[in-house]
Design a protein around this motif. Sequence first.
Motif, mmCIF file in Angstrom:
data_model
loop_
_atom_site.group_PDB
_atom_site.id
_atom_site.type_symbol
_atom_site.label_atom_id
_atom_site.label_comp_id
_atom_site.label_asym_id
_atom_site.label_seq_id
_atom_site.Cartn_x
_atom_site.Cartn_y
_atom_site.Cartn_z
ATOM 1 N N VAL A 56 1.351 6.885 -6.837
ATOM 2 C CA VAL A 56 0.283 7.838 -7.156
ATOM 3 C C VAL A 56 0.719 9.257 -6.808
ATOM 4 O O VAL A 56 0.528 10.199 -7.596
ATOM 5 C CB VAL A 56 -1.020 7.455 -6.419
ATOM 6 C CG1 VAL A 56 -2.059 8.552 -6.540
ATOM 7 C CG2 VAL A 56 -1.561 6.145 -6.951
ATOM 8 N N MET A 57 1.313 9.440 -5.635
ATOM 9 C CA MET A 57 1.731 10.785 -5.215
ATOM 10 C C MET A 57 2.846 11.337 -6.102
ATOM 11 O O MET A 57 2.852 12.524 -6.427
ATOM 12 C CB MET A 57 2.195 10.764 -3.758
ATOM 13 C CG MET A 57 1.088 10.472 -2.772
ATOM 14 S SD MET A 57 -0.259 11.653 -2.855
ATOM 15 C CE MET A 57 0.554 13.124 -2.292
ATOM 16 N N LEU A 113 2.404 1.723 -3.530
ATOM 17 C CA LEU A 113 1.392 2.183 -4.483
ATOM 18 C C LEU A 113 0.969 3.621 -4.207
ATOM 19 O O LEU A 113 0.759 4.401 -5.147
ATOM 20 C CB LEU A 113 0.180 1.247 -4.458
ATOM 21 C CG LEU A 113 0.448 -0.163 -4.971
ATOM 22 C CD1 LEU A 113 -0.802 -1.025 -4.818
ATOM 23 C CD2 LEU A 113 0.922 -0.140 -6.412
ATOM 24 N N THR A 114 0.877 4.001 -2.940
ATOM 25 C CA THR A 114 0.562 5.389 -2.597
ATOM 26 C C THR A 114 1.672 6.314 -3.069
ATOM 27 O O THR A 114 1.407 7.402 -3.600
ATOM 28 C CB THR A 114 0.363 5.532 -1.082
ATOM 29 O OG1 THR A 114 -0.681 4.654 -0.661
ATOM 30 C CG2 THR A 114 0.019 6.957 -0.700
ATOM 31 N N GLY A 115 2.899 5.897 -2.907
ATOM 32 C CA GLY A 115 4.032 6.683 -3.392
ATOM 33 C C GLY A 115 4.025 6.853 -4.897
ATOM 34 O O GLY A 115 4.316 7.935 -5.409
ATOM 35 N N VAL A 169 0.840 -1.205 0.000
ATOM 36 C CA VAL A 169 0.000 0.000 0.000
ATOM 37 C C VAL A 169 0.874 1.253 0.000
ATOM 38 O O VAL A 169 0.597 2.217 -0.726
ATOM 39 C CB VAL A 169 -0.963 -0.006 1.212
ATOM 40 C CG1 VAL A 169 -1.635 1.343 1.381
ATOM 41 C CG2 VAL A 169 -2.005 -1.095 1.047
ATOM 42 N N GLY A 170 1.933 1.267 0.763
ATOM 43 C CA GLY A 170 2.837 2.413 0.804
ATOM 44 C C GLY A 170 3.519 2.666 -0.525
ATOM 45 O O GLY A 170 3.633 3.820 -0.967
#
Length: 90
Positions: A81-82, A77-79, A74-75
């Motif tokens: 996107v960001m 994938l969040t990175g 999750v971290g």
Amino acid sequence: MLAVAAALGIGISKAGFPGMSLVHVLVFALIFGARNSTGIILPMLVAADVLAVRVFHQHAQWLYIRRMLPATVVGILTGVVMMGRLDDAA
């Protein structure tokens, strides 16, 4: 040659000298830019972790790895996107 030296320095920091990697992250950011250097360094760090688990699998605490894996994915994938929304200046 500077990038090779920085990559070796990151490898040394993964081997047990954690304070060393900060300088090498800055060198990568100067060479490739902030966003691109993240895309270069992250796969190197993930590959080093996977290799370490494969080499020392008899000592690995699989329960801890299974617990941390979902949050890690999750971290990452969040990175991704960001980083798609930020520029180098940010």
